[in-house]
Design an enzyme around this catalytic site. Structure first.
Site, PDB file in Angstrom:
ATOM      1  N   GLY A 168      67.542  35.062 -11.422  1.00 48.07           N
ATOM      2  CA  GLY A 168      66.687  34.093 -10.724  1.00 48.07           C
ATOM      3  C   GLY A 168      65.597  33.463 -11.563  1.00 48.07           C
ATOM      4  O   GLY A 168      65.218  32.312 -11.334  1.00 48.07           O
TER       5      GLY A 168
ATOM      6  N   ASP B 152      58.894  39.458  -2.841  1.00 43.18           N
ATOM      7  CA  ASP B 152      58.985  39.422  -1.377  1.00 43.18           C
ATOM      8  C   ASP B 152      58.283  40.682  -0.845  1.00 43.18           C
ATOM      9  O   ASP B 152      57.063  40.701  -0.705  1.00 43.18           O
ATOM     10  CB  ASP B 152      60.480  39.355  -1.034  1.00 43.18           C
ATOM     11  CG  ASP B 152      60.761  39.154   0.426  1.00 43.18           C
ATOM     12  OD1 ASP B 152      59.850  38.770   1.169  1.00 43.18           O
ATOM     13  OD2 ASP B 152      61.911  39.371   0.858  1.00 43.18           O
TER      14      ASP B 152
ATOM     15  N   PHE C  37      63.572  31.896   3.647  1.00 49.03           N
ATOM     16  CA  PHE C  37      64.477  32.150   2.527  1.00 49.03           C
ATOM     17  C   PHE C  37      64.608  30.869   1.715  1.00 49.03           C
ATOM     18  O   PHE C  37      64.984  29.831   2.248  1.00 49.03           O
ATOM     19  CB  PHE C  37      65.844  32.622   3.035  1.00 49.03           C
ATOM     20  CG  PHE C  37      66.681  33.236   1.946  1.00 49.03           C
ATOM     21  CD1 PHE C  37      66.549  34.589   1.629  1.00 49.03           C
ATOM     22  CD2 PHE C  37      67.579  32.469   1.222  1.00 49.03           C
ATOM     23  CE1 PHE C  37      67.304  35.156   0.608  1.00 49.03           C
ATOM     24  CE2 PHE C  37      68.339  33.024   0.196  1.00 49.03           C
ATOM     25  CZ  PHE C  37      68.203  34.374  -0.110  1.00 49.03           C
ATOM     26  N   VAL C  38      64.267  30.936   0.434  1.00 49.86           N
ATOM     27  CA  VAL C  38      64.266  29.732  -0.394  1.00 49.86           C
ATOM     28  C   VAL C  38      65.358  29.779  -1.463  1.00 49.86           C
ATOM     29  O   VAL C  38      65.768  30.860  -1.897  1.00 49.86           O
ATOM     30  CB  VAL C  38      62.880  29.484  -1.041  1.00 49.86           C
ATOM     31  CG1 VAL C  38      61.852  29.104   0.002  1.00 49.86           C
ATOM     32  CG2 VAL C  38      62.405  30.693  -1.844  1.00 49.86           C
TER      33      VAL C  38
ATOM     34  N   ASP D 112      69.151  31.829  -5.680  1.00 50.23           N
ATOM     35  CA  ASP D 112      70.479  31.593  -5.119  1.00 50.23           C
ATOM     36  C   ASP D 112      70.567  31.964  -3.657  1.00 50.23           C
ATOM     37  O   ASP D 112      69.724  32.673  -3.105  1.00 50.23           O
ATOM     38  CB  ASP D 112      71.517  32.432  -5.874  1.00 50.23           C
ATOM     39  CG  ASP D 112      71.453  33.915  -5.478  1.00 50.23           C
ATOM     40  OD1 ASP D 112      70.342  34.481  -5.480  1.00 50.23           O
ATOM     41  OD2 ASP D 112      72.505  34.495  -5.150  1.00 50.23           O
TER      42      ASP D 112
HETATM   43  P1  5GP Z   1      61.606  42.427  -2.960  1.00 50.82           P
HETATM   44  O1  5GP Z   1      62.025  43.731  -3.575  1.00 50.82           O
HETATM   45  O2  5GP Z   1      60.272  41.910  -3.466  1.00 50.82           O
HETATM   46  O3  5GP Z   1      61.623  42.508  -1.436  1.00 50.82           O
HETATM   47  O4  5GP Z   1      62.744  41.387  -3.262  1.00 50.82           O
HETATM   48  C1  5GP Z   1      62.772  40.657  -4.426  1.00 50.82           C
HETATM   49  C2  5GP Z   1      64.136  40.056  -4.670  1.00 50.82           C
HETATM   50  O5  5GP Z   1      64.763  39.619  -3.449  1.00 50.82           O
HETATM   51  C3  5GP Z   1      63.976  38.822  -5.521  1.00 50.82           C
HETATM   52  O6  5GP Z   1      64.007  39.143  -6.891  1.00 50.82           O
HETATM   53  C4  5GP Z   1      65.141  37.981  -5.050  1.00 50.82           C
HETATM   54  O7  5GP Z   1      66.292  38.362  -5.760  1.00 50.82           O
HETATM   55  C5  5GP Z   1      65.335  38.349  -3.596  1.00 50.82           C
HETATM   56  N1  5GP Z   1      64.637  37.398  -2.691  1.00 50.82           N
HETATM   57  C6  5GP Z   1      63.563  37.650  -1.918  1.00 50.82           C
HETATM   58  N2  5GP Z   1      63.213  36.555  -1.202  1.00 50.82           N
HETATM   59  C7  5GP Z   1      64.086  35.580  -1.548  1.00 50.82           C
HETATM   60  C8  5GP Z   1      64.234  34.203  -1.165  1.00 50.82           C
HETATM   61  O8  5GP Z   1      63.506  33.623  -0.347  1.00 50.82           O
HETATM   62  N3  5GP Z   1      65.258  33.533  -1.754  1.00 50.82           N
HETATM   63  C9  5GP Z   1      66.107  34.109  -2.662  1.00 50.82           C
HETATM   64  N4  5GP Z   1      67.066  33.348  -3.168  1.00 50.82           N
HETATM   65  N5  5GP Z   1      65.993  35.393  -3.043  1.00 50.82           N
HETATM   66  C10 5GP Z   1      64.992  36.119  -2.495  1.00 50.82           C
END
Ligand code: 5GP
Length: 190
Positions: free
Chosen positions: A49, A108, A157-158, A164
């Protein structure tokens, strides 16, 4: 439908356009250059990403720096990570004694990043900081600290600019909100 039309059909709205991304990344690069002037700097890009972000950010840093990449995948559903991370590709370079800056696409819950920070800290870098392009503060469940943040965004969700949905849409030049119908499917993906 044109190829570009096919891509943008998944987008409900543009959240951050190309110009705004470019301007903010230039500001982050200037800030990082000032903070690390006279010190070594190793950027650690998190694949896949962060691939566009790290390349644009690195070009806006005007002090000597190196780059390395890690590929990780987090267990959990497509929209909720569990914080348990599998390393798909480790770093080529040693981080011991280096000033390391993790470059992430999006934080996130913060669970993935918290794991990464713990893992790299155990390798004894001289310093370890985080630069995230996007964060969703309302979703944060860990207090992992990001020294540099591009944009705080709402709980949607972006996709685009490296991010992706089921491996597609990374090549959109902007950050867009995924349409609700597709976002509902994202919750069901493994
Ligand atoms: P976390 O462990 O902080 O909850 O999740 C982080 C990972 O979730 C990011 O590195 C990404 O791969 C995925 N992710 C979280 N939110 C989004 C979003 O809005 N869009 C996309 N494409 N991936 C996300």
């Amino acid at each position: 439908m044109t190829r570009q039309g096919e891509l943008s059909a998944a987008v409900e709205a543009v959240l951050i356009d190309e110009d705004t991304l470019g301007r903010r990344i230039a500001e982050l690069g200037a800030e990082i250059s000032a903070d690390y002037r006279g010190r070594d700097l190793l950027l650690v890009g998190v694949l896949k990403g962060a691939v566009f972000f790290v390349s644009d950010l690195m070009r806006s840093i005007d002090t000597p720096c190196e780059v390395d990449f890690m590929a990780i995948s987090s267990y959990g559903s497509a929209t909720d990570s569990s914080g348990v991370v599998r390393i798909l590709k480790d770093l080529d370079l040693s981080v011991e004694g280096r000033n390391v800056l993790i470059v992430e696409d999006i934080v996130d819950s913060g669970l993935t990043l918290a794991y990464l920070v713990r893992m790299l800290r155990a390798r004894l870098p001289a310093s370890l900081e985080v630069c995230a392009l996007l964060t969703k503060p309302a979703r944060r469940t860990t207090d992992v600290e990001c020294r540099y943040v591009g944009f705080e965004i709402p709980q949607r969700f972006v996709i685009g600019y490296g991010l992706d949905f089921a491996e597609l849409y990374r090549n959109l030049p902007y950050v867009g909100i995924l349409r609700d119908e597709l976002a509902a499917q994202a919750e069901e993906l493994p």
